[in-house]
Design an enzyme around this catalytic site. Structure first.
Site, PDB file in Angstrom:
ATOM      1  N   GLU A 176       0.872  -1.176   0.000  1.00 16.12           N
ATOM      2  CA  GLU A 176       0.000   0.000   0.000  1.00 16.12           C
ATOM      3  C   GLU A 176       0.908   1.225   0.000  1.00 16.12           C
ATOM      4  O   GLU A 176       1.470   1.585   1.031  1.00 16.12           O
ATOM      5  CB  GLU A 176      -0.913  -0.014   1.233  1.00 16.12           C
ATOM      6  CG  GLU A 176      -1.844  -1.210   1.307  1.00 16.12           C
ATOM      7  CD  GLU A 176      -2.887  -1.211   0.210  1.00 16.12           C
ATOM      8  OE1 GLU A 176      -3.118  -0.146  -0.404  1.00 16.12           O
ATOM      9  OE2 GLU A 176      -3.467  -2.272  -0.057  1.00 16.12           O
ATOM     10  N   CYS A 228      -2.342   9.477   2.534  1.00 12.61           N
ATOM     11  CA  CYS A 228      -1.911   8.910   1.250  1.00 12.61           C
ATOM     12  C   CYS A 228      -2.935   9.146   0.152  1.00 12.61           C
ATOM     13  O   CYS A 228      -2.578   9.170  -1.030  1.00 12.61           O
ATOM     14  CB  CYS A 228      -1.614   7.425   1.393  1.00 12.61           C
ATOM     15  SG  CYS A 228      -3.017   6.435   1.949  1.00 12.61           S
TER      16      CYS A 228
END
Length: 453
Positions: free
Chosen positions: A209, A243
């Site tokens: 990720e 993010c």
């Protein structure tokens, strides 16, 4: 015990006890849930210490999301874990075909500092639900939260089932030198490459990720008041250290001035003068603060553009070019560069010429524009007429594509990530079709062709 001994302890325990019954996993999740509820104030205090998050934001973006994942897993785990029957082809008759759900074994979860509680425990829930034993390595940059996580898991699990390793790069290296059955990493692309290289040594499956520059597109048809409020929200949560935050804004020239003025108004309504607000988070450390401030230098500041050494005010930069320094790396701070356009034909090729983003957001009331963006641009996930909220759903997979990551999780997707699906064909003995055995005569070949249509 040292890291190698801990890994070997978990491996021997898994081999002796696996697979753990579903009821036992449900008890473990219930225990984890109750421990989080009991330690809520302690978790909030740690997040305030590490990142300056107020209690409301800490619950909404971290604690609440983890509890939601636990509740969702507990509700559906029995269904997820049961064998899945599938149709058996005629060529295999007589037989039954099914898939067994099997934990990988000993897994490693490495998490970042920006959402240190949620991004550690959300994948952890999936790993435990699937029946794995787990070593967790939280970030050294969020020490207060890492310590709380260590105490929390020690209260709920014996070390041969789940354990936390604290420390920095030396501990990261030592862990990656060990052999795991699965590695789940959340963080930057540079370290992600190292994780992938280390995993290749043992052909260990991984989920990465990562991140990237996530565009936010606002066309002329957008409902500007709503767009402004939701963009302001997505960019300001955790002071932009997210993010999936809108990294840069692509706005139609026709609505630019109205949108930007309303984003500023929304920020002022939310935080007043942000640097004076107790609810405005700070940068994780001085190095990160200076890196973001350096990206502002030399740009045309429409709003903000200053800091106090720890926190950076919400900032809008206008007249930004695609070649500006601020457009060359993920910002990870409360700075929003703005580029204008007149047609989607201008910006779609530009987005596609860069690395695939982790997220993309489009504000538009035109179905044709929505269809073009969704079909012509590859990205991890995103929203139409909102920002970041796709991350919060246990019913949607979350993950990247290309350089922004591989694999996905949340809800059942977390369970699937940490589960090996073992296909089984159970044959009967009362009939044995001889056509599959040599020698292959013309008659046998003809029969095979008919059966395999």
């Amino acid at each position: 015990m040292n890291i190698h001994e801990l890994v070997e302890l978990q491996r021997s325990s898994f081999q002796a006890l696996q697979p753990s019954p579903v009821e036992e996993r449900l008890d473990q999740l219930e225990m984890l849930k109750n421990a989080i509820l009991q330690r809520e104030d302690e978790i909030c205090a740690a997040l305030e210490s590490d990142l300056g998050k107020c209690a409301g934001e800490a619950y909404m973006t971290e604690i609440g999301l983890v509890l939601s994942e636990i509740n969702y897993a507990m509700k559906h785990l029995k269904k997820w874990a049961r064998p899945k029957r599938v149709k058996t082809s005629l060529t295999l008759f007589p037989a039954r075909s099914y898939i067994l759900k099997e934990p990988y074994g000993v897994v490693l979860i490495m998490s970042p500092w920006n959402y240190p509680f949620m991004l550690t425990l959300s994948p952890f829930v999936g790993a435990i639900a699937a029946g794995n034993h787990c070593i967790v390595k939280p970030s050294n940059y969020s020490p207060a939260t890492s310590l709380v996580i260590s105490r929390l898991l020690a209260d709920c699990f014996p070390p041969d089932k789940a354990a936390v390793v604290l420390g920095g790069r030396m501990e990261n290296q030592a862990l990656l030198d060990e052999r795991f059955d699965y590695i789940f990493f959340t963080g930057g692309a540079a370290v992600g490459k190292t994780v992938l290289e280390k995993a290749a040594r043992y052909v260990t499956p991984v989920t990465l990720e990562l991140g990237g520059k996530s565009p936010c597109i606002v066309d002329a048809s957008a409902h500007i008041p709503t767009a402004a409020r939701r963009i302001a929200f997505g960019k300001s949560i955790n002071s932009g250290q997210t993010c999936v935050a809108p990294d840069y804004l692509l706005v139609h020239e026709k609505v630019k001035d109205r949108l930007l003025s309303q984003i500023v108004s929304c920020w002022q309504e939310m935080y007043g003068s942000a640097l004076d607000s107790p609810q405005w988070p700070h940068m994780i450390n001085a190095r990160h603060y200076q890196r973001v401030m350096n990206l502002i230098e030399g740009e045309n500041v429409y709003f903000g553009g200053f800091g106090d050494g720890e926190r950076i005010s919400p900032t809008i930069l206008t007249d930004v070019s695609w070649n500006s320094p601020v457009m060359q790396e993920e910002i990870f701070g409360p700075v929003l560069p703005v580029i204008t356009f007149l047609s989607l034909d201008e910006i779609i090729p530009m987005i596609n010429s860069r690395e695939k983003p982790l997220a993309l957001y489009l504000f538009s009331r035109r179905a044709s524009a929505q269809e073009r963006i969704l079909s012509e641009i590859s990205f991890g996930g995103g929203c139409i007429n909102d920002t970041v909220v796709h991350l919060s759903s246990s019913r949607l997979p979350f993950g990247g594509v290309g350089k922004s990551g591989m694999g996905g999780y949340h809800g059942k997707y977390s369970f699937d990530t940490f589960t090996h699906e073992k296909p089984i064909v159970r044959k009967g003995n009362w009939l044995d079709i001889r056509a599959r055995y040599a020698p292959f005569t013309r008659e046998k070949t003809s029969l095979i062709k008919k059966l395999m249509k």
